[in-house]
Every structure is written in structure tokens, then in C-alpha cells.
Design a protein around this motif. Structure first.
Motif, PDB file in Angstrom:
ATOM      1  N   LEU A 108      60.110 -72.493  26.472  1.00  3.51           N
ATOM      2  CA  LEU A 108      60.644 -72.135  25.176  1.00  3.51           C
ATOM      3  C   LEU A 108      59.778 -71.391  24.608  1.00  3.51           C
ATOM      4  O   LEU A 108      58.565 -71.748  23.998  1.00  3.51           O
ATOM      5  CB  LEU A 108      61.012 -73.243  24.611  1.00  3.51           C
ATOM      6  N   VAL A 109      60.061 -69.867  23.973  1.00  6.85           N
ATOM      7  CA  VAL A 109      59.182 -69.217  23.176  1.00  6.85           C
ATOM      8  C   VAL A 109      59.748 -68.977  21.905  1.00  6.85           C
ATOM      9  O   VAL A 109      60.748 -68.343  21.816  1.00  6.85           O
ATOM     10  CB  VAL A 109      58.791 -67.783  23.892  1.00  6.85           C
ATOM     11  N   ILE A 110      59.142 -69.308  20.858  1.00  3.18           N
ATOM     12  CA  ILE A 110      59.507 -69.139  19.422  1.00  3.18           C
ATOM     13  C   ILE A 110      58.727 -68.208  18.620  1.00  3.18           C
ATOM     14  O   ILE A 110      57.520 -68.337  18.466  1.00  3.18           O
ATOM     15  CB  ILE A 110      59.264 -70.445  18.817  1.00  3.18           C
ATOM     16  N   CYS A 111      59.448 -67.071  18.341  1.00  2.83           N
ATOM     17  CA  CYS A 111      58.802 -66.011  17.792  1.00  2.83           C
ATOM     18  C   CYS A 111      59.106 -66.006  16.106  1.00  2.83           C
ATOM     19  O   CYS A 111      60.116 -65.580  15.714  1.00  2.83           O
ATOM     20  CB  CYS A 111      59.260 -64.771  18.249  1.00  2.83           C
ATOM     21  N   TYR A 112      57.966 -66.810  15.193  1.00  5.56           N
ATOM     22  CA  TYR A 112      58.217 -66.915  14.043  1.00  5.56           C
ATOM     23  C   TYR A 112      57.244 -65.937  13.301  1.00  5.56           C
ATOM     24  O   TYR A 112      56.257 -66.455  12.679  1.00  5.56           O
ATOM     25  CB  TYR A 112      57.865 -68.604  13.712  1.00  5.56           C
ATOM     26  N   LYS A 113      57.988 -64.717  12.845  1.00  5.58           N
ATOM     27  CA  LYS A 113      57.122 -63.679  12.469  1.00  5.58           C
ATOM     28  C   LYS A 113      57.144 -63.582  10.905  1.00  5.58           C
ATOM     29  O   LYS A 113      57.902 -64.167  10.132  1.00  5.58           O
ATOM     30  CB  LYS A 113      58.047 -62.211  12.745  1.00  5.58           C
ATOM     31  N   TYR A 114      56.119 -63.059  10.385  1.00 10.27           N
ATOM     32  CA  TYR A 114      55.669 -62.730   9.167  1.00 10.27           C
ATOM     33  C   TYR A 114      55.234 -63.937   8.306  1.00 10.27           C
ATOM     34  O   TYR A 114      55.157 -63.704   7.093  1.00 10.27           O
ATOM     35  CB  TYR A 114      56.821 -61.860   8.606  1.00 10.27           C
ATOM     36  N   LYS A 115      55.418 -65.282   8.706  1.00 10.71           N
ATOM     37  CA  LYS A 115      55.136 -66.329   7.908  1.00 10.71           C
ATOM     38  C   LYS A 115      54.530 -67.365   9.024  1.00 10.71           C
ATOM     39  O   LYS A 115      54.585 -67.173  10.148  1.00 10.71           O
ATOM     40  CB  LYS A 115      56.252 -66.850   7.273  1.00 10.71           C
ATOM     41  N   SER A 116      53.984 -68.541   8.499  1.00 12.43           N
ATOM     42  CA  SER A 116      53.543 -69.523   9.192  1.00 12.43           C
ATOM     43  C   SER A 116      54.162 -70.783   8.762  1.00 12.43           C
ATOM     44  O   SER A 116      54.530 -70.967   7.581  1.00 12.43           O
ATOM     45  CB  SER A 116      52.036 -69.712   9.394  1.00 12.43           C
ATOM     46  N   ILE A 117      54.275 -71.686   9.633  1.00 11.81           N
ATOM     47  CA  ILE A 117      55.033 -73.139   9.424  1.00 11.81           C
ATOM     48  C   ILE A 117      53.727 -73.929   8.482  1.00 11.81           C
ATOM     49  O   ILE A 117      52.580 -73.663   8.588  1.00 11.81           O
ATOM     50  CB  ILE A 117      55.520 -73.797  10.514  1.00 11.81           C
ATOM     51  N   ASP A 118      54.329 -74.863   7.904  1.00 14.61           N
ATOM     52  CA  ASP A 118      53.292 -75.845   7.056  1.00 14.61           C
ATOM     53  C   ASP A 118      52.362 -76.690   7.909  1.00 14.61           C
ATOM     54  O   ASP A 118      52.983 -77.523   8.635  1.00 14.61           O
ATOM     55  CB  ASP A 118      54.206 -76.742   6.105  1.00 14.61           C
ATOM     56  N   LYS A 119      51.177 -76.737   7.764  1.00 17.74           N
ATOM     57  CA  LYS A 119      50.415 -77.248   8.802  1.00 17.74           C
ATOM     58  C   LYS A 119      50.056 -78.521   8.620  1.00 17.74           C
ATOM     59  O   LYS A 119      49.522 -79.236   9.248  1.00 17.74           O
ATOM     60  CB  LYS A 119      48.869 -76.338   8.994  1.00 17.74           C
ATOM     61  N   ARG A 120      50.729 -78.916   7.442  1.00 17.95           N
ATOM     62  CA  ARG A 120      50.556 -80.096   6.934  1.00 17.95           C
ATOM     63  C   ARG A 120      51.415 -81.099   7.597  1.00 17.95           C
ATOM     64  O   ARG A 120      51.601 -82.349   7.309  1.00 17.95           O
ATOM     65  CB  ARG A 120      50.354 -80.611   5.323  1.00 17.95           C
ATOM     66  N   LYS A 121      52.543 -80.558   7.795  1.00 12.13           N
ATOM     67  CA  LYS A 121      53.668 -81.184   8.396  1.00 12.13           C
ATOM     68  C   LYS A 121      53.934 -81.684   9.721  1.00 12.13           C
ATOM     69  O   LYS A 121      53.106 -81.279  10.701  1.00 12.13           O
ATOM     70  CB  LYS A 121      55.010 -80.400   7.977  1.00 12.13           C
ATOM     71  N   ALA A 122      54.625 -82.597  10.253  1.00 16.58           N
ATOM     72  CA  ALA A 122      54.744 -83.241  11.470  1.00 16.58           C
ATOM     73  C   ALA A 122      54.808 -82.283  12.697  1.00 16.58           C
ATOM     74  O   ALA A 122      54.365 -82.474  13.664  1.00 16.58           O
ATOM     75  CB  ALA A 122      55.680 -84.455  11.629  1.00 16.58           C
TER      76      ALA A 122
END
Length: 333
Positions: A108-122
Motif C-alpha cells: 500500500l502506497v500512500i501519497c500525501y502531498k504538500y503537507k505532513s501528518i502530525d508526528k506527535r500522533k499515534a
């Protein structure tokens, strides 16, 4: 944190992971990795049965997980690529249960462009612990010439520092556009392995004599005649040479000169590092610093701000040539 090359090398070696989470501001590197996975993990026949492309705006986390839990039909694994996954930002944390217990016959390849997920979350913590997380960061404009050199090195080609600068100035920081032009140059190089400004002028159409680099150089040397020739050319080709780019280029140049005045250690390596330029160009900057002391640079900054405002129609409605000529007159007078 994984790099583009480390991820590609692992895949080439057959080490293919169940989940790749590709995120960040620079879309080019995300596309580079996802395209490589799409074209190399399965063969052409298998792709018809066991490879799926999903778009974030047209799906949900539940639908993605449901697809990921299916078994492949022909190949040992199926490949699912979720493009524009940033459209799922509100529910992306719902992916956590699958991340903790993925289907190992699925990539599974998730392309989450132009932003990043919160690194503090689970979710991020679970991803980084067990899967491939790649954060694609923007390359600073000052680093684009060295990136160009590195990409050409992979093609067994070299480029002169000036030619690299011309490409970065003309093409900006759009890495996909730059990569496309480099591929075109590769096709026309033949037995020659050195890209020069002349070759760029012939094959891409960038003038080696009339560009912001040459304008910067003319101003640095107090060469009014050459500076006026260049800005006249700019005014006749406004689409290729917008005023905003010229102002930004000169602002960057004079900012580096200002820094140069503040560095006590005159070691060339120290100076090059301090102002962030290739040592090849250092002599140009040190010579320019003699012509532009700190007080004069402060005046130049004021001029650049004034011209920038006028170019946007605030308080004036001048033709491009008039604006350019005012710019040169105020800087060199």
C-alpha cells in the motif's frame, strides 16, 4: 528517516514493504518513488489484475483498507497506490488499525502531498516504527544548481556552474520541469558529456548573455552599459523575464553581499558556506562587495522594495522598460 535512493535501492533488491507513507511539500520525490513502485514491483501482466490506483478525493479510509485486505489474483502481492491522499487529512488517523496489522500480500502506497501528518500522533509513531515513512522536503532555491549537477551525474553527464545556474534561474524550483529538461538534454548530448551555457541556449532557448545572472554580474562590476542592454532585452521579453523574478534575484544577491561583509574569517571555504554559493562564484561576490559597502547595499534594498511595489501598479503605472531603467539608475548612481 528513509531517503529516495535508499527506498529505491531496497525495492530493487527485492525488499518490498507492506506500506509506504510518502508525505511532504515536494511532490517530485513522492511521484518519483510511487512511479518506481508502480512500474517495477509487478510485471505488465500482473499489473492488469493486481495493481490499483485510487484517488483520495474519490475514496475513504474504510474503502482503502477494504481493498488492501484483499488477496492478489496472479502475483504474490497486490499494489495499491493512493494518490492525493492529503484529501483524506480529516480521517487519516483512521488508518491506524491497518498500520498496526497490515496485509503482507499487499503493498500500500500512500501519497500525501504538500503537507505532513502530525508526528506527535499515534499514526505517525506506528508508521515510523514498522513501515517506510518518507518526508519530501522542498529544496532551497540556492541548492537547486547542486541538485541539477547531482541528477546529471546519475546520467553520466557534467555541467558547468554557470550552466547549472542558468537552468535553475530559468526553470525555477519546479523539480519535475527541471528533470524533464535534463532528460531532453541527455538525448541531444551525443558523445559530449559536458553541458555548457551554449548548449542550453541552443536546446532550451535560454539566452546565455541576457539573463538575471549576467545582469547581476554587470551590476556587481558597475557596468552600466551592459546592465542597460540586458534590461532592455528583459522589457522586450516580459513573459520570460518578469520583474518579480529580477527583483528577487537581486535581493538574494545583495543579501549575500551583506552577509559577506559581516564574516570575519576570510577563508574561501568559510565564505562560500556562509553565503551559500558555489566556491566557483566566490570571487564574483568578493569583488562586488568592494563596490557595494554595507551602507550602499541598504540603499539598494530600498530601491528593490520601491521597484517591486511600482511593478505591481501601486503608486505608478510605468512600462517595463521604464521600471527596469529606473532600477539600474538607482542602483548604480
Amino acid at each position: 528517516m528513509h531517503t529516495v535512493q535508499s527506498i529505491l535501492n531496497e525495492i530493487k533488491a527485492g525488499d518490498i514493504r507492506p506500506l509506504y507513507f510518502l508525505m511532504g511539500e515536494e511532490a517530485f520525490f513522492i511521484d518519483q518513488i510511487s512511479t518506481f513502485i508502480e512500474t517495477s514491483v509487478l510485471d505488465e501482466t500482473q499489473r492488469g489484475f493486481d495493481q490499483t490506483t485510487i484517488y483520495g478525493k474519490d475514496t475513504s479510509i474504510d474503502a482503502i483498507v477494504s481493498s488492501a485486505k484483499r488477496f492478489p489474483m496472479l502475483a504474490e502481492r497486490q499494489v495499491i497506490v493512493v494518490k492525493e491522499a492529503q484529501n483524506l487529512s480529516r480521517t487519516i488517523e483512521d488508518l491506524l488499525p491497518y498500520v498496526k496489522n497490515p496485509q503482507h500480500t499487499t503493498t500500500l502506497v500512500i501519497c500525501y502531498k504538500y503537507k505532513s501528518i502530525d508526528k506527535r500522533k499515534a499514526l505517525y509513531k506506528a508508521l515510523s516504527k514498522a513501515h517506510v515513512v518518507f518526508e519530501s522536503k522542498k529544496i532551497y532555491d540556492s541548492k537547486i544548481p547542486s541538485w541539477i549537477s547531482g541528477e546529471l551525474q546519475k546520467m553520466n553527464l557534467k555541467i558547468t556552474p554557470k550552466a547549472s545556474y542558468l537552468l535553475s534561474e530559468f526553470l525555477g524550483n519546479d523539480l519535475a520541469k527541471i528533470s524533464n529538461e535534463l532528460s531532453k538534454l541527455q538525448l541531444v548530448m551525443g558523445d559530449n558529456d559536458l553541458i555548457t551555457p551554449e548548449l542550453i541556449q541552443i536546446n532550451i532557448g535560454i539566452s546565455k548573455d541576457f539573463n538575471n545572472f549576467e545582469l547581476q554580474k554587470a551590476i556587481a562590476q558597475l557596468d552600466q552599459k551592459k546592465a542597460y542592454q540586458i534590461v532592455r532585452y528583459f522589457s522586450e521579453n516580459p513573459n520570460q523575464h518578469p520583474m518579480v523574478l529580477t527583483v528577487a534575484t537581486l535581493y538574494s544577491f545583495f543579501s549575500k553581499l551583506m552577509i559577506l561583509h559581516t564574516v570575519n574569517d576570510r577563508n574561501p571555504k568559510v565564505l562560500s558556506r556562509a553565503i551559500g554559493v558555489n566556491p566557483y562564484f566566490l570571487n564574483d561576490y568578493t569583488a562586488a562587495a568592494k563596490n557595494f559597502p554595507m551602507r550602499r547595499i541598504s540603499s539598494v534594498f530600498q530601491t528593490l522594495r520601491t521597484i517591486d511595489v511600482k511593478s505591481k501598479g501601486v503608486g505608478a503605472n510605468l512600462k517595463p522598460l521604464d521600471l527596469y531603467q529606473e532600477l539600474i539608475f538607482r542602483i548604480l548612481s
